[in-house]
Design an enzyme around this catalytic site. Structure first.
Site, PDB file in Angstrom:
ATOM      1  N   ARG A   1       0.866  -1.172   0.000  1.00  0.00           N
ATOM      2  CA  ARG A   1       0.000   0.000   0.000  1.00  0.00           C
ATOM      3  C   ARG A   1       0.902   1.222   0.000  1.00  0.00           C
ATOM      4  O   ARG A   1       1.855   1.314   0.785  1.00  0.00           O
ATOM      5  CB  ARG A   1      -0.898  -0.005   1.247  1.00  0.00           C
ATOM      6  CG  ARG A   1      -1.631   1.293   1.513  1.00  0.00           C
ATOM      7  CD  ARG A   1      -2.761   1.523   0.540  1.00  0.00           C
ATOM      8  NE  ARG A   1      -3.435   2.802   0.773  1.00  0.00           N
ATOM      9  CZ  ARG A   1      -4.059   3.496  -0.177  1.00  0.00           C
ATOM     10  NH1 ARG A   1      -4.102   3.028  -1.425  1.00  0.00           N
ATOM     11  NH2 ARG A   1      -4.639   4.637   0.095  1.00  0.00           N
ATOM     12  N   LEU A   2       0.610   2.145  -0.907  1.00  0.00           N
ATOM     13  CA  LEU A   2       1.352   3.408  -0.991  1.00  0.00           C
ATOM     14  C   LEU A   2       0.419   4.456  -0.405  1.00  0.00           C
ATOM     15  O   LEU A   2      -0.522   4.879  -1.058  1.00  0.00           O
ATOM     16  CB  LEU A   2       1.641   3.679  -2.467  1.00  0.00           C
ATOM     17  CG  LEU A   2       2.528   4.823  -2.881  1.00  0.00           C
ATOM     18  CD1 LEU A   2       3.891   4.682  -2.246  1.00  0.00           C
ATOM     19  CD2 LEU A   2       2.682   4.825  -4.405  1.00  0.00           C
TER      20      LEU A   2
ATOM     21  N   CYS B   1     -12.268  12.999   4.390  1.00  0.00           N
ATOM     22  CA  CYS B   1     -11.671  12.131   3.362  1.00  0.00           C
ATOM     23  C   CYS B   1     -11.775  10.688   3.838  1.00  0.00           C
ATOM     24  O   CYS B   1     -12.381  10.410   4.862  1.00  0.00           O
ATOM     25  CB  CYS B   1     -10.221  12.534   3.118  1.00  0.00           C
ATOM     26  SG  CYS B   1      -9.241  12.511   4.616  1.00  0.00           S
TER      27      CYS B   1
ATOM     28  N   ASP C   1      -2.730  17.037  -8.443  1.00  0.00           N
ATOM     29  CA  ASP C   1      -1.919  16.138  -7.643  1.00  0.00           C
ATOM     30  C   ASP C   1      -0.451  16.515  -7.831  1.00  0.00           C
ATOM     31  O   ASP C   1       0.060  16.458  -8.945  1.00  0.00           O
ATOM     32  CB  ASP C   1      -2.168  14.694  -8.131  1.00  0.00           C
ATOM     33  CG  ASP C   1      -1.725  13.651  -7.128  1.00  0.00           C
ATOM     34  OD1 ASP C   1      -0.805  13.949  -6.339  1.00  0.00           O
ATOM     35  OD2 ASP C   1      -2.292  12.543  -7.130  1.00  0.00           O
TER      36      ASP C   1
ATOM     37  N   ARG D   1       2.034  15.060  -6.066  1.00  0.00           N
ATOM     38  CA  ARG D   1       2.891  14.032  -5.476  1.00  0.00           C
ATOM     39  C   ARG D   1       3.881  13.485  -6.495  1.00  0.00           C
ATOM     40  O   ARG D   1       3.602  13.439  -7.679  1.00  0.00           O
ATOM     41  CB  ARG D   1       2.042  12.861  -4.960  1.00  0.00           C
ATOM     42  CG  ARG D   1       1.328  13.161  -3.677  1.00  0.00           C
ATOM     43  CD  ARG D   1       0.407  12.030  -3.291  1.00  0.00           C
ATOM     44  NE  ARG D   1      -0.740  11.924  -4.191  1.00  0.00           N
ATOM     45  CZ  ARG D   1      -1.736  11.072  -4.031  1.00  0.00           C
ATOM     46  NH1 ARG D   1      -1.715  10.227  -3.023  1.00  0.00           N
ATOM     47  NH2 ARG D   1      -2.745  11.047  -4.864  1.00  0.00           N
TER      48      ARG D   1
HETATM   49  N1  GTP Z   1      -4.956  18.957  -1.712  1.00  0.00           N
HETATM   50  C1  GTP Z   1      -5.817  18.144  -1.102  1.00  0.00           C
HETATM   51  N2  GTP Z   1      -5.355  16.969  -0.623  1.00  0.00           N
HETATM   52  C2  GTP Z   1      -6.230  16.154  -0.029  1.00  0.00           C
HETATM   53  C3  GTP Z   1      -7.582  16.480   0.127  1.00  0.00           C
HETATM   54  N3  GTP Z   1      -8.188  15.458   0.779  1.00  0.00           N
HETATM   55  C4  GTP Z   1      -7.239  14.529   0.997  1.00  0.00           C
HETATM   56  N4  GTP Z   1      -6.048  14.943   0.518  1.00  0.00           N
HETATM   57  C5  GTP Z   1      -4.763  14.244   0.474  1.00  0.00           C
HETATM   58  O1  GTP Z   1      -4.857  13.241  -0.517  1.00  0.00           O
HETATM   59  C6  GTP Z   1      -3.943  12.214  -0.230  1.00  0.00           C
HETATM   60  C7  GTP Z   1      -4.654  10.897  -0.370  1.00  0.00           C
HETATM   61  O2  GTP Z   1      -4.943  10.758  -1.703  1.00  0.00           O
HETATM   62  P1  GTP Z   1      -6.232  10.018  -2.275  1.00  0.00           P
HETATM   63  O3  GTP Z   1      -6.484  10.633  -3.592  1.00  0.00           O
HETATM   64  O4  GTP Z   1      -7.325   9.977  -1.266  1.00  0.00           O
HETATM   65  O5  GTP Z   1      -5.865   8.578  -2.448  1.00  0.00           O
HETATM   66  P2  GTP Z   1      -4.783   8.030  -3.352  1.00  0.00           P
HETATM   67  O6  GTP Z   1      -3.789   7.697  -2.311  1.00  0.00           O
HETATM   68  O7  GTP Z   1      -4.379   8.895  -4.480  1.00  0.00           O
HETATM   69  O8  GTP Z   1      -5.478   6.805  -4.060  1.00  0.00           O
HETATM   70  P3  GTP Z   1      -5.853   5.454  -3.403  1.00  0.00           P
HETATM   71  O9  GTP Z   1      -4.611   4.632  -3.485  1.00  0.00           O
HETATM   72  O10 GTP Z   1      -6.935   4.903  -4.230  1.00  0.00           O
HETATM   73  O11 GTP Z   1      -6.294   5.744  -1.995  1.00  0.00           O
HETATM   74  C8  GTP Z   1      -3.392  12.498   1.137  1.00  0.00           C
HETATM   75  O12 GTP Z   1      -2.092  13.070   0.991  1.00  0.00           O
HETATM   76  C9  GTP Z   1      -4.347  13.531   1.713  1.00  0.00           C
HETATM   77  O13 GTP Z   1      -3.713  14.437   2.613  1.00  0.00           O
HETATM   78  C10 GTP Z   1      -8.029  17.723  -0.393  1.00  0.00           C
HETATM   79  O14 GTP Z   1      -9.200  18.069  -0.338  1.00  0.00           O
HETATM   80  N5  GTP Z   1      -7.110  18.526  -0.988  1.00  0.00           N
HETATM   81 ZN    ZN Z   2      -7.194  12.436   3.935  1.00  0.00          ZN
END
Ligand code: GTP
Ligand code: ZN
Length: 370
Positions: free
Chosen positions: A225-226, A241, A302, A304
């Site tokens: 899990r990432l 979230c 995103d 990241r």
């Molecule tokens: N900028 C921003 N970041 C958010 C928000 N809600 C959650 N996050 C961030 O989103 C990240 C999680 O990403 P997700 O898109 O939920 O999940 P994912 O990890 O890309 O995808 P999965 O592997 O399917 O869970 C974390 O770093 C959270 O802090 C938001 O409204 N705005």
């Molecule tokens: Zn979150």
């Protein structure tokens, strides 16, 4: 032997400088290049603004993203950014009110703004890239000179970090190296056979953690899990979230399987940092969705860098994963970074009435598989 700093070291230092409100110096490439002194908008002080003015630059501007310019009804002549000429009486509060969309309700009456058209904006663009990398709002105070020599002289006199565009580009393209610094046994409520490994990148950016459960074989796809850090979801149980329940469910599933690895990536708020995420949340309270809020602040959906997760897995000896995710982007980046995704394991937990819209937006705009 001459002692000198590498480009990557200089860029890392510049990021730290911007966070503490210290100016940095940027110069263009080649003969006749321009130069600039830069401060991040959010750490610029009244005193430093006065210092910059006293140096009588050829142009003194606030660089903002074109997204922000649109909201301010300011013309953006430079593609992805706009240069707002700083009024003679503009102070740090003016700079922040102009730069930060989450303050718009508090300071509604702003403008009109005069944006600059003449001269180049290459160094301004560079300044915005660096503020983003420093997890600050993408907005910068830029004092520009037509000749780079003036800026080199000022930088040398004050001991400022001096960067050129090619140094920043090369550093961004460089292979990321992360080293395991330490690791130890940590039994958890999910599994007593846990180990936490701490990885540190060479560029001095955030450390990331790997939680290894059991003894996953290195020669077959590991259940992985990432997870991206979410202080609000992971630590204080925010309902906005699905991160907290996803974290627990992933740990639980790996523990049940008896072996696997959870990477805890300190890329809070999809890489924009917690301060900016809270700015995004304020905008969400004003009716914007998660993607729109990021854009209004001047970020991509995103920010990241998924290469980091792949680098850690490879460092640990894994080359293939059974990846627990609903995000096709993560799968693509893993493959592109040389870690084979043998299987996608869906992870659907934590739906509630507060995050229903958030999850729907992820499916509609970010391609998440629900
Ligand atoms: N900028 C921003 N970041 C958010 C928000 N809600 C959650 N996050 C961030 O989103 C990240 C999680 O990403 P997700 O898109 O939920 O999940 P994912 O990890 O890309 O995808 P999965 O592997 O399917 O869970 C974390 O770093 C959270 O802090 C938001 O409204 N705005
Ligand atoms: Zn979150």
């Amino acid at each position: 032997m001459t002692l000198s700093l590498s480009g990557e070291e200089l860029v890392s230092r510049a990021r730290a400088d911007l966070r503490i409100g210290a100016p940095i110096a940027l110069v263009g490439a080649g003969d006749g290049a321009a130069g600039a002194l830069v401060m991040a908008a959010e750490t610029a002080s009244d005193a430093r603004l006065a210092d910059f003015r006293a140096l009588a630059p050829d142009a003194f501007d606030l660089a903002i993203t074109h997204h922000r310019a649109t909201t301010l009804k300011a013309r953006a002549y430079d593609g992805t950014l706009a240069r707002i000429a700083l009024p003679a009486d503009a102070d740090a509060a003016w700079v922040m009110a102009t730069a930060d969309p989450s303050l718009d309700l508090a300071t509604p009456l702003k403008g009109p703004y005069a944006t600059r058209r003449e001269g180049g904006a290459e160094l301004h663009a560079l300044a915005l890239v660096l503020t983003k990398q420093a997890r600050l709002l993408p907005a910068a105070v830029v004092a520009a000179w037509a000749d780079a020599e003036t800026v080199r002289r000022l930088a040398a006199g004050a001991g400022l970090t001096l960067l050129s565009a090619d140094i920043v580009e090369d550093a961004a393209a460089a292979t990321i190296r992360l080293r395991e610094i330490s690791g130890a046994r940590v039994p958890t409520r999910f599994s007593e056979a846990g180990r936490v490994h701490v990885f540190r990148p060479d560029d001095g950016a955030e450390e990331h953690y790997a939680i290894e459960i059991g003894q996953p074989a290195r020669d077959e796809p590991v259940l992985a899990r990432l997870h991206s850090a979410c202080f609000t979801g992971d630590v204080i149980g925010s309902l906005k979230c699905d991160c907290g329940p996803q974290l627990a469910a992933a740990m639980d599933e790996i523990a049940t399987a008896g072996a696997g690895v959870l990477l805890y990536m300190n890329q809070e708020g999809r890489g924009i940092g917690l301060a900016n995420k809270m700015r995004a949340y304020s905008l969400q309270d004003q009716g914007y969705d998660t993607v729109e809020a990021n854009h209004r602040l001047g970020f991509e959906d995103d920010e990241r860098d998924f290469r980091l997760g792949a680098a850690i897995l490879k460092e640990m000896g894994f080359t293939a994963v059974r990846l627990m995710t609903n995000n096709p982007g993560k799968i693509a980046m893993m493959e592109a970074s040389g870690v084979h995704v043998a299987e996608r394991v869906p992870l659907r937990v934590g739906r509630n009435r507060h995050n229903a819209d958030y999850l729907a937006t992820k499916a509609a705009k970010s391609g998440h598989l629900l």
